[in-house]
Design a protein around this motif. Structure first.
Motif, short mmCIF file in Angstrom:
data_model
loop_
_atom_site.label_atom_id
_atom_site.label_comp_id
_atom_site.label_asym_id
_atom_site.label_seq_id
_atom_site.Cartn_x
_atom_site.Cartn_y
_atom_site.Cartn_z
N GLU A 249 0.84 -1.28 0.05
CA GLU A 249 0.04 0.01 -0.12
C GLU A 249 0.75 1.28 -0.05
OE1 GLU A 249 -3.38 -0.33 0.25
OE2 GLU A 249 -2.98 -2.41 -0.13
N VAL A 252 3.03 5.77 -3.92
CA VAL A 252 4.20 5.83 -5.07
C VAL A 252 5.13 7.09 -4.96
CG1 VAL A 252 4.29 5.92 -7.67
CG2 VAL A 252 2.73 4.58 -6.69
N GLY A 349 8.90 4.62 -5.52
CA GLY A 349 7.92 3.91 -5.99
C GLY A 349 7.75 4.23 -7.56
N MET A 350 8.22 5.32 -7.88
CA MET A 350 8.04 5.89 -9.51
C MET A 350 8.79 4.53 -10.24
SD MET A 350 9.08 9.63 -10.08
CE MET A 350 8.65 10.71 -8.63
N ARG A 351 10.00 4.06 -9.73
CA ARG A 351 10.65 3.09 -10.34
C ARG A 351 9.74 2.04 -11.12
NH1 ARG A 351 15.18 2.93 -6.03
NH2 ARG A 351 16.62 4.23 -7.11
N SER A 352 8.91 1.73 -10.08
CA SER A 352 8.05 0.32 -10.75
C SER A 352 6.48 0.90 -11.10
CB SER A 352 7.96 -0.54 -9.50
OG SER A 352 7.48 0.06 -8.46
N HIS A 353 6.33 2.18 -11.46
CA HIS A 353 5.03 2.74 -11.92
C HIS A 353 5.26 3.61 -13.07
CE1 HIS A 353 3.84 1.30 -7.97
NE2 HIS A 353 2.48 1.22 -8.34
N ALA A 354 4.71 3.29 -14.08
CA ALA A 354 4.52 3.99 -15.29
C ALA A 354 3.47 5.37 -15.18
CB ALA A 354 4.41 3.23 -16.38
N GLY A 355 3.65 6.01 -15.98
CA GLY A 355 2.43 7.19 -15.89
C GLY A 355 2.50 8.17 -14.86
N ILE A 356 3.36 8.17 -13.97
CA ILE A 356 3.50 9.27 -12.94
C ILE A 356 3.53 10.52 -13.71
CG2 ILE A 356 4.52 10.07 -11.05
CD1 ILE A 356 3.33 7.53 -10.67
N LYS A 359 0.49 11.68 -15.48
CA LYS A 359 -0.54 12.00 -14.34
C LYS A 359 -0.41 13.69 -13.74
CE LYS A 359 -2.63 10.48 -10.23
NZ LYS A 359 -2.71 9.51 -9.20
#
Ligand code: ADP
Ligand code: ASP
Ligand code: MG
Length: 411
Positions: A249, A252, A349-356, A359
């Motif tokens: 939880e 990111v 968390g940006m490393r594993s999340h696209a689209g930041i 957004k």
């Protein structure tokens, strides 16, 4: 029983009453059997007052004399805090930077610590004495007083904690931890229980002055357990950790940093050929002007435009240098803007999340805030926008990324 280095910032020692409260806090730790080394800042406003006095005399005093002057603020606090502890029946001894031999290089006003001679302090600690050290200052090889840059007492504390292998370095300040963003700008910012060194380093270097950048670098390098707490209210504060929160939880984005006092400078219509970027930026770095965001764009007519940001105080000097460079290179014109700021999102968390990034851009578009420059790294995205939109941008992003601490954000 542990050894704790405790640093108290300007507001925490801003009056005799505050110094007495700090003495009570230290006494409480001593009563529990802990050894304490206290590092203190100048009383709040004092460093600025001293800088003002200098400028009343001379526009550009020598950095050496500035260091002699501004280092006095911290020394006053060390003696007053030691007296407050003595009054309470605890032995305490004050030391300035050169007495502890915090050896630095000779870069006056932003010196770097090279070594600390912990022997004298260790003897005092073994004898049960509270050692009170003046933050922000040191001495170079030649015996000149040096200072470590604004906010430098944080670095003194962490360096001492590393040298003494302290169990924890506690940074006491006027907020009760590291927040998702400056709680003075966004009132529903949330305190973080933990933040990684990597994220804290980005936050500090992107404008969150709660910790001086070098103190975080030092703590990361020497693995000093570092905690930010309030000297006004009790609480767990924020622990700066090596590992990131593996909780699924975990957000990111950990935080939003911002920097005012930036300026933008563009050199337009430079004939495009290899080496022009270095011909433009070389003289800027030779003048010791720090360059931040850099963007270069090649136009269809084989010329290029180069834009970069500098600290606002450096804009005049940078523009003067660029005017000469522009003439030499045959560039069309120089354009400057000193009404900009930088807003950054930070999070491992940006490393594993696209689209930041998209957004972020969409959230700013919704607020009709125009993005002038963009720069990214693995764990941060920064945008340069008009200064007048800074608070709107920070608040808007804080809410868009679910960082607001109001009850409605709880599903
Ligand atoms: P001190 O005098 O104790 O060193 P500083 O003024 O240097 O205190 O740092 C504390 C201030 O940092 C807070 O009052 C707050 O306004 C500011 N700050 C900026 N960003 C943050 C953040 N993300 N979390 C907490 N404080 C922040
Ligand atoms: N007194 C110095 C300053 O105001 C150092 C510090 O407080 O950390 O920058
Ligand atoms: Mg500070």
């Amino acid at each position: 029983m542990s050894l704790i280095v405790q640093k108290f910032g300007g507001t925490s020692v801003g009056s005799v009453e505050r110094i007495e409260a700090v003495a009570d806090k230290i006494a409480g730790y001593r009563d529990q059997g802990h050894s304490v080394v206290a590092v203190v800042s100048a009383m709040s406003g004092e460093t600025n007052r001293l800088i003002g006095l200098a400028h009343d005399i001379q526009d550009h005093p020598t950095p050496r004399e500035m260091d002699v002057l501004v280092s006095t603020g911290e020394q006053v606090t060390t003696a007053l805090l030691s007296m407050a502890l003595n009054k309470r029946g605890y032995t305490a001894k004050s030391y300035n930077g050169s007495q502890v031999r915090i050896l630095t290089d000779d870069t006056h006003t932003k010196a770097r610590i090279k070594s600390i001679d912990g022997d004298r302090i260790r003897k005092d600690i073994e004898a049960g004495t509270v050692v009170v050290v003046a933050g922000f200052q040191g001495v170079d090889e030649a015996g000149n007083i040096t200072t470590l840059g604004r906010g430098g007492s944080d670095t003194t504390a962490v360096a001492l904690a590393a040298a003494l292998k302290a169990d924890e370095c506690q940074i006491y300040t006027d907020v009760d931890g590291v927040y998702t963003t400056d709680p003075r700008v966004v009132e529903n910012a949330q305190r973080l229980d933990t933040i990684t060194f990597e994220e804290m380093l980005e936050m500090a270097s992107l404008g969150s002055k709660v910790l001086q950048i070098r103190s975080v670098e030092f703590a990361g390098k020497y693995q000093v357990p570092l905690r930010v707490l309030s000297s006004f209210v009790d609480g767990p504060g924020t622990l700066i950790t090596l590992e990131s929160d593996t909780n699924m939880e975990a957000p990111v984005i950990s935080g939003i940093a911002f920097q005012r006092d930036e300026a933008k400078i563009s050199i337009m219509g430079i004939p495009d050929r290899p080496g022009v970027a270095s011909q433009v930026l070389g003289p800027i770095s030779d003048a010791n002007i720090e360059v931040d965001v850099i963007v270069q764009n090649v136009a269809a007519d084989n010329t290029n435009d180069l834009t970069f940001t500098v600290h606002r105080n450096d804009l005049q000097d940078a523009a003067a240098i660029l005017n000469q460079v522009a003439e030499k290179l045959g560039a069309r014109e120089i354009v400057t803007d000193d009404q900009i700021c930088k807003v950054s999102l930070v999070g491992v968390g940006m490393r594993s999340h696209a689209g930041i990034a998209s957004k972020m851009f969409a959230a700013l578009a919704e607020l009709s805030i125009n993005i002038q420059l963009i720069t990214t790294s693995e764990i941060k995205i920064s945008v340069v926008v008009d200064e007048k939109y800074m608070e709107l941008a920070v608040r808007g992003l804080h809410s868009a990324f679910g960082l607001d601490g109001e009850p409605e954000s709880v599903e």
